[in-house]
Enzyme design. Structure first.
Site, PDB file in Angstrom:
ATOM      1  N   GLU A  65     110.487  38.766  22.505  1.00 12.61           N
ATOM      2  CA  GLU A  65     109.739  38.136  23.605  1.00 12.61           C
ATOM      3  C   GLU A  65     109.857  38.935  24.902  1.00 12.61           C
ATOM      4  O   GLU A  65     108.918  38.968  25.704  1.00 12.61           O
ATOM      5  CB  GLU A  65     110.277  36.727  23.856  1.00 12.61           C
ATOM      6  CG  GLU A  65     109.810  36.136  25.172  1.00 12.61           C
ATOM      7  CD  GLU A  65     110.354  34.756  25.434  1.00 12.61           C
ATOM      8  OE1 GLU A  65     109.587  33.814  25.286  1.00 12.61           O
ATOM      9  OE2 GLU A  65     111.548  34.617  25.770  1.00 12.61           O
ATOM     10  N   ARG A  85     117.735  47.956  27.246  1.00 11.60           N
ATOM     11  CA  ARG A  85     116.662  47.370  26.463  1.00 11.60           C
ATOM     12  C   ARG A  85     115.338  48.124  26.611  1.00 11.60           C
ATOM     13  O   ARG A  85     114.379  47.831  25.887  1.00 11.60           O
ATOM     14  CB  ARG A  85     116.503  45.891  26.834  1.00 11.60           C
ATOM     15  CG  ARG A  85     117.788  45.097  26.568  1.00 11.60           C
ATOM     16  CD  ARG A  85     117.531  43.626  26.402  1.00 11.60           C
ATOM     17  NE  ARG A  85     116.534  43.407  25.377  1.00 11.60           N
ATOM     18  CZ  ARG A  85     115.963  42.224  25.136  1.00 11.60           C
ATOM     19  NH1 ARG A  85     116.313  41.179  25.853  1.00 11.60           N
ATOM     20  NH2 ARG A  85     115.043  42.083  24.192  1.00 11.60           N
ATOM     21  N   ARG A 130     116.511  39.986  35.984  1.00 11.87           N
ATOM     22  CA  ARG A 130     115.769  40.911  35.123  1.00 11.87           C
ATOM     23  C   ARG A 130     114.356  41.237  35.627  1.00 11.87           C
ATOM     24  O   ARG A 130     113.830  42.308  35.335  1.00 11.87           O
ATOM     25  CB  ARG A 130     115.654  40.319  33.704  1.00 11.87           C
ATOM     26  CG  ARG A 130     116.994  40.083  33.007  1.00 11.87           C
ATOM     27  CD  ARG A 130     117.625  41.395  32.593  1.00 11.87           C
ATOM     28  NE  ARG A 130     118.941  41.215  32.007  1.00 11.87           N
ATOM     29  CZ  ARG A 130     119.172  40.965  30.723  1.00 11.87           C
ATOM     30  NH1 ARG A 130     118.155  40.836  29.886  1.00 11.87           N
ATOM     31  NH2 ARG A 130     120.394  40.839  30.282  1.00 11.87           N
ATOM     32  N   HIS A 160     116.953  33.768  32.314  1.00 11.42           N
ATOM     33  CA  HIS A 160     115.498  33.893  32.437  1.00 11.42           C
ATOM     34  C   HIS A 160     114.875  32.563  32.844  1.00 11.42           C
ATOM     35  O   HIS A 160     115.470  31.494  32.625  1.00 11.42           O
ATOM     36  CB  HIS A 160     114.897  34.257  31.059  1.00 11.42           C
ATOM     37  CG  HIS A 160     115.140  35.653  30.603  1.00 11.42           C
ATOM     38  ND1 HIS A 160     115.676  35.948  29.376  1.00 11.42           N
ATOM     39  CD2 HIS A 160     114.889  36.856  31.191  1.00 11.42           C
ATOM     40  CE1 HIS A 160     115.746  37.270  29.229  1.00 11.42           C
ATOM     41  NE2 HIS A 160     115.283  37.840  30.323  1.00 11.42           N
ATOM     42  N   CYS A 247     112.720  33.516  22.514  1.00 13.59           N
ATOM     43  CA  CYS A 247     112.923  34.957  22.658  1.00 13.59           C
ATOM     44  C   CYS A 247     112.801  35.723  21.356  1.00 13.59           C
ATOM     45  O   CYS A 247     112.628  36.944  21.381  1.00 13.59           O
ATOM     46  CB  CYS A 247     114.268  35.227  23.308  1.00 13.59           C
ATOM     47  SG  CYS A 247     115.625  34.512  22.447  1.00 13.59           S
TER      48      CYS A 247
HETATM   49  C1  CIR Z   1     119.811  39.987  26.846  1.00 10.33           C
HETATM   50  O1  CIR Z   1     120.711  39.756  27.644  1.00 10.33           O
HETATM   51  O2  CIR Z   1     118.816  40.645  27.148  1.00 10.33           O
HETATM   52  C2  CIR Z   1     119.946  39.435  25.442  1.00 10.33           C
HETATM   53  N1  CIR Z   1     121.319  39.454  25.053  1.00 10.33           N
HETATM   54  C3  CIR Z   1     119.386  38.044  25.343  1.00 10.33           C
HETATM   55  C4  CIR Z   1     117.918  37.988  25.634  1.00 10.33           C
HETATM   56  C5  CIR Z   1     117.348  36.624  25.440  1.00 10.33           C
HETATM   57  N2  CIR Z   1     115.978  36.646  25.754  1.00 10.33           N
HETATM   58  C6  CIR Z   1     115.281  35.581  26.053  1.00 10.33           C
HETATM   59  O3  CIR Z   1     115.795  34.490  26.095  1.00 10.33           O
HETATM   60  N3  CIR Z   1     113.983  35.757  26.335  1.00 10.33           N
END
Ligand code: CIR
Length: 259
Positions: A65, A85, A130, A160, A247
């Site tokens: 996501e 990422r 983010r 988020h 996600c």
């Molecule tokens: C992060 O910190 O980017 C991942 N460990 C978790 C991302 C979760 N993403 C979301 O809820 N959209």
């Protein structure tokens, strides 16, 4: 028919980004089994699942996501706020190109799909650790020609925007009011989470069902009292990586492929 893009759980998921949780031991095989069951729930809800192969050098890549936003008119490859990422984006762009014209968020802007909540033609974006003003402005410039409004929403205490609020049914949002202003979402009716379950505001609405974590029974009871049909999934291993149910997929209506 709805398409759901997913990606298998990375062998390196235990090295994921963590912001609000302490690192815990993770069982990759269990995470994979839970992820397969999640994909089954998407199929039961009416999706064709395009399940992409795991990327073992990218720990968080199961959380697709965050790297893609797909509207009826266009797809946007994001520029994730976490540097680790960013390489995920090159793997999603060619997949999206099968379905939509693709555009990109460019440096120095950052945007995570987990911060983007679309309610009809209104798009709300979390101002989070983010996603920044630059990224939000770029998104606005891409979508306004199609008639979408973009509203930045401050959040606090969570990763988020969609940790704090998701669409639970048409015209209904599921909200943790400790993390976001429950009145920020226009005329949508708010169902509040049970305060004992702070992570409970993330559900994935697909068709007429809400795919929803098994770990939040108190909030589930509130949702059911509001007439919402729940498809329960156990995502406890993915939750250790600060993941939830929105996600792990990018869901959008199928259209004729571009020629
Ligand atoms: C992060 O910190 O980017 C991942 N460990 C978790 C991302 C979760 N993403 C979301 O809820 N959209």
């Amino acid at each position: 028919m709805q398409i759901a893009i997913t990606r298998g759980v990375s062998a390196a998921i235990a090295a994921c980004e963590l912001t609000h949780l302490e690192r815990q031991a993770m069982d990759v095989e269990r995470a994979r089994a839970q992820h397969r069951a999640y994909e089954e729930a998407l199929r039961r809800a009416g999706c064709r699942v395009e399940s992409l192969p795991a990327l073992d050098d990218l720990p968080d890549s199961v959380f697709v996501e965050d790297v893609a936003i797909v509207l009826d008119e266009i797809a946007i490859v994001t520029r994730p706020g976490a540097e680790s990422r960013r390489p995920e984006t090159e793997h999603i762009a060619p997949v999206l190109a099968d379905y939509r014209r693709v555009t990109f968020i460019r440096a120095p802007g950052t945007l995570d799909g987990g911060d983007v909540l679309r309610l009809g033609r209104r798009i709300f974006v979390g101002l989070s650790g983010r996603s920044d003003e630059q990224g939000i402005e770029q998104l606005r410039a891409v979508v306004w020609p199609y008639g979408y409004t973009v509203t930045a929403v401050p959040i606090s205490g969570c990763l988020h925007l969609k940790s704090a609020v998701t669409e639970a049914a048409p015209g209904v949002v599921l909200v943790n009011p400790a993390w976001v202003d429950a009145l920020a979402f226009g005329d949508a009716r708010a169902v509040e989470i049970d305060a004992a379950e702070p992570y409970a505001a993330n559900g994935l609405l697909v068709g007429s069902r809400l795919i929803y974590p098994a770990s939040f029974p108190r909030t589930r009871a509130r949702l059911e009292a509001a007439g919402i049909v729940i498809e329960s999934v156990d995502v406890s291993e993915l939750q250790k990586a600060e993941g939830a149910v929105t996600c792990c997929s990018v869901v959008f209506p199928e259209q004729e492929r571009r020629g």
